[in-house]
Design an enzyme around this catalytic site. Structure first.
Site, mmCIF file in Angstrom:
data_model
loop_
_atom_site.group_PDB
_atom_site.id
_atom_site.type_symbol
_atom_site.label_atom_id
_atom_site.label_comp_id
_atom_site.label_asym_id
_atom_site.label_seq_id
_atom_site.Cartn_x
_atom_site.Cartn_y
_atom_site.Cartn_z
ATOM 1 N N PRO A 90 0.832 -1.210 0.000
ATOM 2 C CA PRO A 90 0.000 0.000 0.000
ATOM 3 C C PRO A 90 0.865 1.257 0.000
ATOM 4 C CG PRO A 90 0.094 -0.934 2.212
ATOM 5 C CD PRO A 90 0.786 -1.910 1.291
ATOM 6 N N SER A 120 -4.041 1.794 -0.410
ATOM 7 C CA SER A 120 -3.913 2.562 0.833
ATOM 8 C C SER A 120 -5.262 3.139 1.262
ATOM 9 C CB SER A 120 -2.920 3.705 0.590
ATOM 10 O OG SER A 120 -2.951 4.644 1.646
ATOM 11 N N TYR A 142 -5.718 2.632 7.986
ATOM 12 C CA TYR A 142 -5.243 3.452 9.091
ATOM 13 C C TYR A 142 -6.453 3.677 9.988
ATOM 14 C CZ TYR A 142 -0.693 4.820 7.085
ATOM 15 O OH TYR A 142 0.590 4.829 6.608
ATOM 16 N N THR A 168 -2.424 -1.203 9.450
ATOM 17 C CA THR A 168 -1.066 -0.685 9.672
ATOM 18 C C THR A 168 -0.923 -0.257 11.118
ATOM 19 O OG1 THR A 168 -0.856 -0.028 7.377
ATOM 20 C CG2 THR A 168 0.594 1.083 8.954
ATOM 21 N N ARG A 177 10.161 12.877 8.143
ATOM 22 C CA ARG A 177 10.844 12.705 6.856
ATOM 23 C C ARG A 177 11.472 14.039 6.469
ATOM 24 N NH1 ARG A 177 5.484 9.411 5.120
ATOM 25 N NH2 ARG A 177 5.720 7.810 6.733
ATOM 26 N N LYS A 236 0.137 -5.157 9.665
ATOM 27 C CA LYS A 236 1.332 -4.682 8.944
ATOM 28 C C LYS A 236 2.162 -3.746 9.818
ATOM 29 C CE LYS A 236 2.675 -1.962 4.837
ATOM 30 N NZ LYS A 236 2.930 -0.582 5.288
ATOM 31 N N HIS A 260 7.798 -0.016 7.215
ATOM 32 C CA HIS A 260 7.138 1.057 6.474
ATOM 33 C C HIS A 260 8.125 1.684 5.479
ATOM 34 C CE1 HIS A 260 3.252 3.447 7.188
ATOM 35 N NE2 HIS A 260 3.789 4.077 6.155
ATOM 36 N N ASP A 291 7.939 -6.712 3.667
ATOM 37 C CA ASP A 291 8.238 -5.676 2.678
ATOM 38 C C ASP A 291 9.423 -4.849 3.128
ATOM 39 O OD1 ASP A 291 7.407 -3.453 4.270
ATOM 40 O OD2 ASP A 291 5.419 -3.396 3.358
ATOM 41 N N ARG A 315 7.893 1.068 -3.471
ATOM 42 C CA ARG A 315 8.385 2.120 -4.373
ATOM 43 C C ARG A 315 8.562 1.680 -5.824
ATOM 44 N NH1 ARG A 315 10.950 2.746 0.562
ATOM 45 N NH2 ARG A 315 10.682 4.743 1.617
HETATM 46 C C1 LIG Z 1 5.185 7.091 -0.854
HETATM 47 C C2 LIG Z 1 4.827 6.004 0.093
HETATM 48 C C3 LIG Z 1 3.577 6.010 0.667
HETATM 49 C C4 LIG Z 1 3.208 4.993 1.543
HETATM 50 N N1 LIG Z 1 1.941 4.982 2.025
HETATM 51 C C5 LIG Z 1 1.571 3.982 2.855
HETATM 52 C C6 LIG Z 1 0.239 3.921 3.334
HETATM 53 O O1 LIG Z 1 -0.611 4.732 2.997
HETATM 54 N N2 LIG Z 1 -0.069 2.921 4.185
HETATM 55 C C7 LIG Z 1 0.857 1.977 4.590
HETATM 56 O O2 LIG Z 1 0.534 1.081 5.379
HETATM 57 N N3 LIG Z 1 2.116 1.996 4.103
HETATM 58 C C8 LIG Z 1 2.486 2.964 3.259
HETATM 59 N N4 LIG Z 1 3.753 2.967 2.766
HETATM 60 C C9 LIG Z 1 4.699 1.881 3.121
HETATM 61 C C10 LIG Z 1 4.610 0.711 2.129
HETATM 62 O O3 LIG Z 1 3.407 0.004 2.268
HETATM 63 C C11 LIG Z 1 5.735 -0.308 2.346
HETATM 64 O O4 LIG Z 1 5.768 -0.707 3.697
HETATM 65 C C12 LIG Z 1 7.114 0.161 1.935
HETATM 66 O O5 LIG Z 1 7.075 1.110 0.905
HETATM 67 C C13 LIG Z 1 7.888 -1.080 1.479
HETATM 68 O O6 LIG Z 1 9.159 -0.765 1.147
HETATM 69 P P1 LIG Z 1 9.717 -0.578 -0.379
HETATM 70 O O7 LIG Z 1 9.172 0.733 -0.830
HETATM 71 O O8 LIG Z 1 11.172 -0.574 -0.105
HETATM 72 O O9 LIG Z 1 9.279 -1.745 -1.222
HETATM 73 C C14 LIG Z 1 4.135 3.973 1.881
HETATM 74 C C15 LIG Z 1 5.401 3.970 1.283
HETATM 75 C C16 LIG Z 1 5.756 4.961 0.407
HETATM 76 C C17 LIG Z 1 7.118 4.917 -0.225
HETATM 77 O O1 LIG Z 2 2.255 6.045 5.071
HETATM 78 C C1 LIG Z 2 3.073 6.745 4.520
HETATM 79 O O2 LIG Z 2 4.264 6.416 4.478
HETATM 80 C C2 LIG Z 2 2.716 7.967 3.888
HETATM 81 O O3 LIG Z 2 3.595 8.510 3.325
HETATM 82 C C3 LIG Z 2 1.370 8.556 3.910
HETATM 83 C C4 LIG Z 2 1.116 9.586 3.050
HETATM 84 C C5 LIG Z 2 -0.116 10.200 3.026
HETATM 85 C C6 LIG Z 2 -1.110 9.799 3.898
HETATM 86 C C7 LIG Z 2 -0.856 8.776 4.770
HETATM 87 C C8 LIG Z 2 0.377 8.153 4.780
#
Ligand SMILES: Cc1cc2nc3c(=O)[nH]c(=O)nc-3n(C[C@H](O)[C@H](O)[C@H](O)COP(=O)(O)O)c2cc1C
Ligand SMILES: O=C(O)C(=O)c1ccccc1
Length: 366
Positions: A90, A120, A142, A168, A177, A236, A260, A291, A315
């Site tokens: 997600p 997400s 969330y 999550t 960040r 997660k 994450h 992940d 990513r």
């Molecule tokens: C831009 C971005 C937004 C993300 N948004 C969410 C999210 O909304 N909910 C969530 O549980 N994880 C979120 N994640 C974490 C991813 O689900 C995941 O744990 C992580 O990106 C895995 O690592 P990788 O990018 O190295 O594959 C986000 C990650 C990124 C890079």
């Molecule tokens: O979960 C995240 O990593 C994330 O970047 C995000 C962004 C916007 C709304 C909620 C989470």
């Protein structure tokens, strides 16, 4: 991350052969602040770097003459067949990378393999436009202070045909960040959560999360979610064996070992490095997913050898989306699949069930 060159260096114009090629191409197309938001981690990004580096501390121990020319990558998780032990993690707001957003991701994934796409809570396309399109869709949850909003989201997703919930648990608020702080990052106009009703003020994700996320959850949240929906619940964001046991005792149907993507608490270990402890604690009671830092097909083999049943990729899918829309997503997933089957074949692994810790040697070990 070392492979990523400067913007506009012309790389990525030839057909991409690796996920690093897609990353370069995405970087050249995205506004720098959007790239930083997608790519960045919390703090000094030590955990972000560790996630990828951890895979390079393992070497593979192939078995020869195994008749493994056509490896079978299929698996079954939560009662569903997956073409490969891969899923889309997600990630909020896919419209940051491509105007069609999650619709393009789902279409691109379906063209590559029948594997789940986890959308997400902050997906930027309506869930009804994402389900029933050839791949299972799971919803990441969330849990907000306003439980009625969370419940509404879950019920809407269930009606649309979402097959599992991914709760999550590592985000009482968003990690710090620094790239986003320095850039003063705000979501571009029009990039909004399509499945959340009411309210605005989403533009600064970290401010919004501080206001809306429930920061005081405990393990009873699983019982609450269970009371709202009959769907399987995947927890997660677990990084210790003790928490994996608590998740199982609280009723989790599966656990995602995740930090994450290094975006929450900087200084936690790479997910790959905590996987053995968690596999031992979970003792096969629920499937473990992982992940963080999966960038090559052989990384999937490594994670499975240490106890994961499948991995999620975050990513790189967004890189594919930015580089080429649905075709880019298909390309990223096909590369991972091709690399996985190539590695299985060369390592003498006919099927995922053949993968054991014996497949690995940790560098430096004798
Ligand atoms: C831009 C971005 C937004 C993300 N948004 C969410 C999210 O909304 N909910 C969530 O549980 N994880 C979120 N994640 C974490 C991813 O689900 C995941 O744990 C992580 O990106 C895995 O690592 P990788 O990018 O190295 O594959 C986000 C990650 C990124 C890079
Ligand atoms: O979960 C995240 O990593 C994330 O970047 C995000 C962004 C916007 C709304 C909620 C989470």
């Amino acid at each position: 991350m070392a492979a990523i060159g400067p913007r506009g260096d012309g790389a990525g114009e030839a057909a991409p052969l690796t996920l690093a090629d897609y990353a370069r191409s995405a970087r050249a197309r995205l506004a720098p602040a959007v790239w930083d938001f997608l790519e960045g981690g919390a703090g000094e990004e030590r955990t972000l770097a560790a996630n990828t580096e951890a895979f390079d501390r393992y070497w593979l121990r192939p078995s020869v003459l195994r008749g493994a020319s056509r490896p079978d990558t299929a698996t079954e998780i939560l009662g569903r067949r997956w073409d490969a032990p891969l899923a889309v993690a997600p990630v909020a707001y896919h419209t940051l990378a491509h105007p069609a957003g999650e619709a393009a991701t789902v279409r691109g994934t379906a063209a590559a393999a029948a594997v789940p796409v986890v959308i997400s809570t902050f997906a930027s396309r309506a869930v009804e436009d994402l389900t029933g399109r050839g791949v299972p869709v799971w919803l990441q949850v969330y849990c907000l202070r306003d439980r009625a909003v969370t419940r509404g989201l879950v019920e809407r997703a269930e009606r649309a045909g979402v097959e599992a919930l991914v709760l999550t648990v590592d985000a009482p608020h968003l990690g710090r960040r620094l790239r986003d702080v320095r850039n003063g990052f705000r979501l571009p106009a029009g990039v909004v959560p399509a499945n959340l009703t009411g309210g605005d003020g989403f533009a600064d994700p970290s401010v919004h999360a501080r206001e809306e996320f429930d920061p005081d959850l405990d393990w009873t949240v699983l019982a609450w979610l269970r009371s709202v929906s009959p769907l399987p619940i995947v927890v997660k964001g677990v990084l210790t064996g003790a928490d994996a046991v608590l998740a199982i005792e609280a009723g989790a149907d599966a656990v995602v070992v995740s930090n994450h993507g290094g975006r929450q608490l900087d200084g936690v270990p790479a997910t790959l490095d905590v996987l053995p402890e968690i596999a031992e604690a979970a003792a096969g009671r629920v499937p473990l997913l992982l992940d963080g830092g999966v960038r090559r097909g052989r990384d999937v083999l490594t994670a499975l050898a240490l106890g994961a049943r499948a991995v999620l990729v975050g990513r790189p899918v967004l890189h594919g989306l930015a580089a080429g829309g649905p075709d880019g997503v298909t390309g990223v997933l096909r590369i991972l699949l091709d690399e996985l089957t190539d590695a299985m074949s060369l390592a003498g692994v006919r099927a995922l069930a053949d993968i054991t810790p014996d497949l690995l040697r940790r560098s430096g070990d004798r």
